[in-house]
Enzyme design. Structure first.
Site, PDB file in Angstrom:
ATOM      1  N   GLN A 185     -21.656  -8.398 -26.231  1.00 46.57           N
ATOM      2  CA  GLN A 185     -22.675  -8.762 -25.259  1.00 46.57           C
ATOM      3  C   GLN A 185     -23.817  -7.743 -25.347  1.00 46.57           C
ATOM      4  O   GLN A 185     -23.582  -6.538 -25.318  1.00 46.57           O
ATOM      5  CB  GLN A 185     -22.091  -8.787 -23.852  1.00 46.57           C
ATOM      6  N   TYR A 213     -12.711 -19.268 -27.077  1.00 48.51           N
ATOM      7  CA  TYR A 213     -13.855 -18.454 -27.533  1.00 48.51           C
ATOM      8  C   TYR A 213     -13.824 -17.067 -26.874  1.00 48.51           C
ATOM      9  O   TYR A 213     -14.824 -16.586 -26.348  1.00 48.51           O
ATOM     10  CB  TYR A 213     -15.191 -19.133 -27.207  1.00 48.51           C
ATOM     11  N   ASN A 218     -13.851  -9.580 -23.874  1.00 49.13           N
ATOM     12  CA  ASN A 218     -14.819  -9.112 -22.874  1.00 49.13           C
ATOM     13  C   ASN A 218     -14.507  -9.613 -21.472  1.00 49.13           C
ATOM     14  O   ASN A 218     -14.523  -8.843 -20.504  1.00 49.13           O
ATOM     15  CB  ASN A 218     -16.225  -9.553 -23.293  1.00 49.13           C
ATOM     16  N   GLU A 234      -9.453 -17.371 -30.189  1.00 51.42           N
ATOM     17  CA  GLU A 234     -10.723 -17.081 -30.866  1.00 51.42           C
ATOM     18  C   GLU A 234     -10.517 -17.327 -32.352  1.00 51.42           C
ATOM     19  O   GLU A 234      -9.456 -17.015 -32.893  1.00 51.42           O
ATOM     20  CB  GLU A 234     -11.132 -15.632 -30.604  1.00 51.42           C
ATOM     21  N   ASP A 294     -16.507 -19.853 -23.104  1.00 47.53           N
ATOM     22  CA  ASP A 294     -17.793 -19.199 -23.367  1.00 47.53           C
ATOM     23  C   ASP A 294     -18.192 -19.569 -24.792  1.00 47.53           C
ATOM     24  O   ASP A 294     -18.141 -18.744 -25.702  1.00 47.53           O
ATOM     25  CB  ASP A 294     -17.653 -17.683 -23.194  1.00 47.53           C
ATOM     26  N   CYS A 319     -24.742 -19.936 -23.059  1.00 49.69           N
ATOM     27  CA  CYS A 319     -25.964 -19.276 -23.512  1.00 49.69           C
ATOM     28  C   CYS A 319     -27.034 -20.291 -23.888  1.00 49.69           C
ATOM     29  O   CYS A 319     -28.081 -19.917 -24.426  1.00 49.69           O
ATOM     30  CB  CYS A 319     -25.666 -18.357 -24.701  1.00 49.69           C
ATOM     31  N   GLU A 353     -28.810 -16.964 -19.689  1.00 44.93           N
ATOM     32  CA  GLU A 353     -27.361 -17.201 -19.652  1.00 44.93           C
ATOM     33  C   GLU A 353     -27.010 -17.821 -18.301  1.00 44.93           C
ATOM     34  O   GLU A 353     -27.678 -17.554 -17.296  1.00 44.93           O
ATOM     35  CB  GLU A 353     -26.624 -15.875 -19.823  1.00 44.93           C
TER      36      GLU A 353
END
Length: 360
Positions: A185, A213, A218, A234, A294, A319, A353
């Site tokens: 990020q 994802y 994070n 992921e 995400d 995003c 975002e």
């Protein structure tokens, strides 16, 4: 933020009207698209960006010009974290003192964080060798940084190829290894706001969490305290490697990370296909009630969107407002939007975002 390169440097494509006015316009466009009034999380107005890439031309940093071809040389960048800002000029002076470091140096990348650790990647259009390594080692020691040198087919690491970031989330500090060249990020201050927004939702939920994802964990690690068990997936190998290191760094024991794409997760949960990567995980032991996604800018594919609709609770970080709008049109057929927020990860650009919480 005041910057003498506004209107010249292409890294900030919005520069008129001031930060508050720019954010207000972005939020207004979001509200027009969705017909929803979001909670707004602004950014710091300067010294907020944890990674940056600069071309290196004739001993100077450079960026692409805003409205024309070519490069503009710069001596500083107001966007980057204080640690990078202070490092830029010191590093440039030392590079230019060593011809072996400056010769055909194409690009310099910076990675830092709230921990203060910094990693510099130097990319060359020529081979690098032991003589380069010796000179790079000298400046790494002088500046207390780690360095990665790259040329075609070769990588030399001086120190570590990652930084250890420290993120304070709800008064608890989480450690993350951010590797050179991997996704992280970009704005740690807004990132904390995003995690805490999701945490305020998660603390009232029941059951287990499926995350798609997940990157390097994070969101996974801070949210894990609110669930009995978490399965996080992921597709990127290096991200999963970092995620497994991060969960160990933080002593968290209720999370399993698996390298699967969102399409493969769908196949596994529906029993369409068996995966060796899941041989030590009993999917039937999970009581999934919440899914956290995400996705990249393209949003959810059709199969993943259908899978997500099977969960009672959906937390969606986006995003790209356009693909989020497309996905919400389908998700809203079975779920109701309960909360919506926007996070200004990228000040002085059109990008915004957002986060949406839906329940069945």
């Amino acid at each position: 933020m005041e910057c003498k390169y506004f209107g010249k440097c292409g890294s900030c494509s919005l520069y008129e009207g001031g930060y508050e006015e720019q954010l207000q316009k972005k939020v207004h466009e979001f509200e027009k698209l969705f017909g929803l009034e979001p909670e707004i999380f602004p950014s710091k107005q300067s010294r907020y960006r944890a990674r940056a890439e600069f071309r290196y031309i004739d001993g100077e940093y450079a960026m692409h010009r805003l409205h024309e071809k070519g490069l503009v040389t710069i001596d500083a960048c107001e966007m980057v974290l204080e640690s990078i800002y202070e490092l830029m000029s010191k590093l440039r002076l030392l590079i230019n003192k060593h011809e072996i470091l400056s010769n055909r140096l194409y690009r310099v990348d910076f990675l830092s964080g709230l921990s203060g650790e910094s990693l510099v990647t130097m990319v060359y259009h020529r081979p690098i060798d032991e003589a380069w390594e010796k000179a790079a080692n000298e400046i790494a020691k002088a500046l207390h940084i780690d360095i990665v040198g790259r040329s075609r087919g070769k990588k030399i690491v001086i120190g570590k190829e990652y930084i250890t970031e420290k993120l304070p989330v709800f008064e608890k500090e989480f450690l993350f290894r951010h590797y050179e060249g991997s996704f992280t990020q970009p704005n740690p201050y807004v990132n904390i706001k995003m995690i805490e927004w999701a945490g305020r939702i998660a603390k009232d939920l029941q059951g287990d969490l499926l995350e798609l994802y997940c990157g390097a964990g994070n969101f996974t690690l801070p949210l894990s305290r609110y669930f009995e068990k978490v399965l996080a997936t992921e597709v990127n190998k290096s991200s999963i490697k970092a995620a497994k290191e991060n969960v160990a760094l933080n002593g968290i024991e209720n999370v399993e990370f698996v390298r699967l794409s969102s399409q493969e997760v769908t196949q596994a949960l529906r029993g369409v296909r068996d995966f060796r990567r899941l041989e030590n995980i009993d999917l039937h032991s999970y009581n999934f009630q919440t899914v956290f996604v995400d996705p990249p800018r393209c949003g959810l594919d059709d199969d993943t969107r259908e899978l997500v609709r099977e969960f009672d609770n959906i937390v969606y970080i986006s995003c790209n407002p356009q693909t989020l709008h497309r996905d919400l049109e389908e998700l809203s057929k079975t779920h109701t939007v309960q909360k919506v927020a926007v996070f200004d990860q990228f000040p002085y650009t059109p990008h915004l975002e957002s986060g949406v919480y839906l329940t069945r």
